[in-house]
Motif scaffolding. Structure first.
Motif, short mmCIF file in Angstrom:
data_model
loop_
_atom_site.label_atom_id
_atom_site.label_comp_id
_atom_site.label_asym_id
_atom_site.label_seq_id
_atom_site.Cartn_x
_atom_site.Cartn_y
_atom_site.Cartn_z
N GLY A 24 2.39 9.09 2.63
CA GLY A 24 2.25 7.65 2.38
C GLY A 24 1.04 7.28 1.57
N ALA A 25 0.66 8.15 0.65
CA ALA A 25 -0.54 7.86 -0.16
C ALA A 25 -0.37 6.62 -1.02
CB ALA A 25 -0.85 9.07 -1.05
N ASP A 26 0.89 6.23 -1.28
CA ASP A 26 1.13 5.03 -2.09
C ASP A 26 1.12 3.76 -1.25
OD1 ASP A 26 3.39 5.83 -0.71
OD2 ASP A 26 4.77 5.00 -2.19
N ARG A 27 0.86 3.88 0.04
CA ARG A 27 0.85 2.70 0.93
C ARG A 27 -0.53 2.44 1.52
NH1 ARG A 27 5.98 1.24 2.72
NH2 ARG A 27 7.51 1.83 1.13
N LEU A 28 -1.57 2.94 0.87
CA LEU A 28 -2.91 2.77 1.42
C LEU A 28 -3.43 1.34 1.31
CD1 LEU A 28 -4.70 6.04 0.24
CD2 LEU A 28 -3.49 5.59 2.38
N ASP A 29 -2.66 0.46 0.65
CA ASP A 29 -3.05 -0.94 0.59
C ASP A 29 -2.49 -1.75 1.76
OD1 ASP A 29 -0.43 -0.75 -0.18
OD2 ASP A 29 -0.60 -2.10 -1.91
N SER A 30 -1.86 -1.06 2.72
CA SER A 30 -1.33 -1.75 3.91
C SER A 30 -2.48 -2.38 4.69
CB SER A 30 -0.57 -0.77 4.80
OG SER A 30 0.53 -0.20 4.10
N LYS A 31 -2.28 -3.62 5.14
CA LYS A 31 -3.32 -4.34 5.88
C LYS A 31 -3.40 -3.86 7.33
CE LYS A 31 -4.03 -7.07 2.35
NZ LYS A 31 -5.25 -6.97 1.56
N VAL A 32 -4.63 -3.77 7.83
CA VAL A 32 -4.87 -3.34 9.21
C VAL A 32 -5.27 -4.57 10.03
CG1 VAL A 32 -6.26 -1.90 10.74
CG2 VAL A 32 -5.57 -1.05 8.47
N ARG A 33 -4.39 -4.97 10.93
CA ARG A 33 -4.67 -6.12 11.77
C ARG A 33 -5.53 -5.77 12.97
NH1 ARG A 33 -2.61 -8.03 16.26
NH2 ARG A 33 -0.98 -6.45 16.31
N TRP A 34 -5.37 -4.52 13.47
CA TRP A 34 -6.11 -4.08 14.65
C TRP A 34 -6.04 -2.56 14.71
CZ3 TRP A 34 -9.46 -7.05 16.66
CH2 TRP A 34 -10.01 -6.82 17.93
N VAL A 35 -6.93 -1.93 15.49
CA VAL A 35 -6.91 -0.48 15.70
C VAL A 35 -6.57 -0.21 17.15
CG1 VAL A 35 -8.24 1.66 15.61
CG2 VAL A 35 -8.61 -0.11 13.88
N VAL A 125 -14.02 -0.94 12.59
CA VAL A 125 -12.91 -1.70 12.00
C VAL A 125 -12.82 -3.08 12.64
CG1 VAL A 125 -10.43 -1.77 11.60
CG2 VAL A 125 -11.67 0.40 11.44
N HIS A 126 -12.94 -3.14 13.97
CA HIS A 126 -12.83 -4.44 14.64
C HIS A 126 -13.97 -5.37 14.25
CE1 HIS A 126 -10.19 -2.57 18.04
NE2 HIS A 126 -9.58 -2.68 16.88
N ALA A 127 -15.16 -4.81 14.04
CA ALA A 127 -16.28 -5.65 13.60
C ALA A 127 -15.98 -6.26 12.24
CB ALA A 127 -17.56 -4.82 13.54
N ARG A 128 -15.39 -5.45 11.36
CA ARG A 128 -15.07 -5.97 10.04
C ARG A 128 -13.98 -7.04 10.11
NH1 ARG A 128 -14.31 -2.62 4.44
NH2 ARG A 128 -13.68 -4.39 3.16
N ILE A 129 -12.97 -6.81 10.94
CA ILE A 129 -11.89 -7.79 11.09
C ILE A 129 -12.43 -9.11 11.64
CG2 ILE A 129 -9.78 -8.32 12.36
CD1 ILE A 129 -9.07 -5.34 12.18
N ILE A 130 -13.29 -9.01 12.64
CA ILE A 130 -13.85 -10.22 13.25
C ILE A 130 -14.74 -10.97 12.25
CG2 ILE A 130 -15.43 -11.07 15.02
CD1 ILE A 130 -14.34 -8.85 16.85
N ASP A 131 -15.52 -10.22 11.47
CA ASP A 131 -16.36 -10.85 10.44
C ASP A 131 -15.49 -11.62 9.45
OD1 ASP A 131 -18.68 -9.97 11.54
OD2 ASP A 131 -18.93 -8.25 10.19
N ILE A 132 -14.39 -11.01 9.05
CA ILE A 132 -13.47 -11.67 8.11
C ILE A 132 -12.88 -12.92 8.73
CG2 ILE A 132 -11.26 -11.42 6.93
CD1 ILE A 132 -11.96 -8.46 6.47
N GLN A 133 -12.47 -12.82 10.00
CA GLN A 133 -11.89 -13.97 10.66
C GLN A 133 -12.90 -15.10 10.80
OE1 GLN A 133 -10.47 -12.11 14.24
NE2 GLN A 133 -8.43 -11.71 13.39
N LEU A 134 -14.17 -14.76 11.11
CA LEU A 134 -15.20 -15.78 11.20
C LEU A 134 -15.46 -16.44 9.85
CD1 LEU A 134 -17.80 -14.09 13.59
CD2 LEU A 134 -16.37 -16.08 14.08
#
Length: 538
Positions: A24-35, A125-134
């Motif tokens: 799946g190297a062509d799908r590395l742009d998939s968004k990560v909502r949570w880990v 990853v969660h810190a980055r997601i939360i920063d983005i959400q804030l």
């Protein structure tokens, strides 16, 4: 924006595990909502999609078929990707069945060849997601404040679009359901290029959702309307897929525009506002290049290039009340004028110039004569207008270029200002129709004319002011009657002896002979000039 698989792989905590993409190297742009960390084989039923799953594989089945089913189930619930740490369950590499299944389902599959604490990955990853959400929350709050203030202030569509362009740095347009541009903020781009072929381009972009991005055109489109009645589209031009902030920005702006439309009371329509903005821009030289004005007019369905241009000013005979009912009356007259232009098959820009006047820029094909077109427009307008014939239609000179429209409009305004004082039922008025009244109106600010009127009438005006008399009115009636004393007495509703007595008093006050033609001519000119001064002051 949520982080992608590629963003996660770039984190230092992940790089320590020496990650390697095996499928799946062509799908590395998939968004990560949570880990999510999970070792059980039936974990898919606990997921909702968008998760990045971390596992050592210690609890996964041995059977290749069941391993393939495990991958299929993860893919079916929409997980973003799968990271497997080698060394505990799988040594060196993953079973071929796992890799093959991941490729078949387009699921990004990554192996960590070094032992890595999963808690460090989840925290990063969660810190980055939360920063983005804030950040998105803060941006949303800022947009909420900006557009709430615009709503409270009753901002115009042009003001709303100016804020959208400032906040996004991108061009933004508002169009109606006929794909005509009602307002445009170019954000520094060339307006002519921006609006070229607009209707054709716009009709080709028809997203199924109320707010959607069209990759082919690079347009972020959101529908504008409320209470089930959509009336337009807001379009933000994007060079790349829009961010969540762009989506919020477009939707908040659309809501503000819809709210403004709902709150409109006794105001002109958006189309009239758009037309009025273009006319005002031409008159105030707001457009650096006439081609920009032509492009904006063309975008609302009014071609100006290659046409003869006639400026028209329409004024109600009775002064407009400054209150809301006066605004409603002028709005009705503007809409009736636009309808009359459509009925006469004369595409035109129609909008309010101020609280008393409607402006019309009428483009005519080269072989069309102005007089029949103006007559047809006046006749249809008197049929459609609710105020009947109680208005005057004044036209300026025919010009060939947008650069000369301002001069033509100024002429039409002057003609309207004179004609509205004593309309005589003509379908329309032009400068040659005004004769002496027109000349005096043009000279009304000249101190020499003011001095002349004061010299001729000063004693009489002072007499009436001191005694509350009406001898100035009597003089006007006498002169309007062509110095026919019998007719003048009848119009003044006085007996002949009483009227003759007033004429003798006039002669004494003015120290003149009212049987002298030249003296009466001077007095008549002074009265017309006085009327011009007084109307301007009022």
């Amino acid at each position: 924006m949520l982080p992608t698989i590629a963003d996660v792989l770039a984190l230092e905590t992940v790089r320590r595990g020496n990650p390697r993409v095996v499928a799946g190297a062509d799908r590395l742009d998939s968004k990560v909502r949570w880990v999510h960390v999970g070792e059980i084989a039936d974990i898919a039923q606990l997921l909702r999609g968008g998760e990045l799953v971390l596992t050592t594989g210690v609890a996964l089945p041995q059977d290749p078929g069941k391993l393939a089913d495990y991958i299929a189930e993860l893919s079916s619930v929409g997980v973003a990707g799968l990271i497997v740490e080698l060394g505990r369950r799988f040594v060196g590499e993953l079973p071929p069945a796992v890799v093959k299944a991941a490729e078949a389902h387009g699921l990004p599959l990554v192996v960590l060849t070094r032992e890595t604490p999963f808690v460090q990955i989840t925290e990063s990853v969660h810190a980055r997601i939360i920063d983005i959400q804030l950040e998105e929350l803060r941006a949303s709050e800022q947009l909420h404040e900006v557009f709430t203030e615009l709503s409270v202030e009753g901002a115009s569509p042009a003001e709303v679009l100016a804020q959208v362009a400032r906040l996004s740095g991108r061009p933004v347009l508002l169009e109606n359901l006929a794909h005509q541009v009602l307002a445009c903020e170019s954000a520094g781009r060339d307006t002519g290029t921006l609006l070229a072929g607009w209707e054709t381009r716009s009709r080709a972009v028809a997203p199924a959702e109320r707010t959607a991005y069209d990759p082919a055109s690079g347009w972020l489109v959101t529908t504008v309307g409320a209470r089930g009645q959509d009336w337009g589209r807001l379009i933000l031009l994007c060079e790349a897929p829009p961010s969540p902030r762009d989506l919020v920005l477009a939707e908040r702006a659309a809501t503000t525009l819809a709210l403004g439309r709902l709150l409109e009371r006794h105001q002109e329509s958006l189309e009239r506002q758009a037309h009025g903005t273009i006319i005002t821009g031409i008159l105030t030289h707001a457009y650096a290049d006439p081609d920009e004005a032509a492009a904006r007019a063309r975008a609302v369905g009014v071609p100006l290039t290659g046409r003869k241009l006639v400026s028209v000013v329409i004024r109600p005979v009775d002064p407009m009340d400054q209150a809301l009912d006066g605004q409603a009356q002028l709005g009705e007259l503007a809409e009736a004028t636009a309808a009359a232009c459509r009925d006469a098959k004369l595409p035109a820009l129609v909008g309010a110039l101020d609280q008393d006047r409607i402006g019309v820029l009428l483009p005519l094909p080269p072989r069309t004569q102005a007089e029949p077109a103006l007559t047809a427009l006046a006749e249809r307008l008197r049929t459609l207008s609710k105020i009947g014939g109680a208005f005057v239609l004044a036209a300026g000179s025919v010009v060939e270029s947008l650069r000369d429209v301002r001069r033509s409009f100024l002429e039409a305004e002057q003609v309207a200002d004179v004609a509205v004082r004593q309309p005589d039922g003509r379908p329309f008025y032009r400068l040659p129709d005004l004769r002496l009244r027109g000349l005096l109106h043009l000279l009304r600010d000249d101190a020499r004319l003011q001095t002349f009127a004061e010299r001729e009438l000063g004693p009489l005006l002072a007499h009436d002011a001191q005694r509350g008399g009406d001898l100035t009115r009597i003089l006007r009636v006498y002169l309007d009657a062509g110095r026919n004393k019998a007719v003048a007495a009848q119009k003044a509703h006085l007996s002949r002896p009483a009227f003759y007595d007033r004429l003798r008093r006039l002669e004494r006050i003015l120290d003149t002979d009212l049987d002298d033609v030249e003296s009466c001519l001077s007095l008549h000119v002074a009265l017309l000039a006085l009327e011009s001064f007084r109307r301007d002051n009022r």
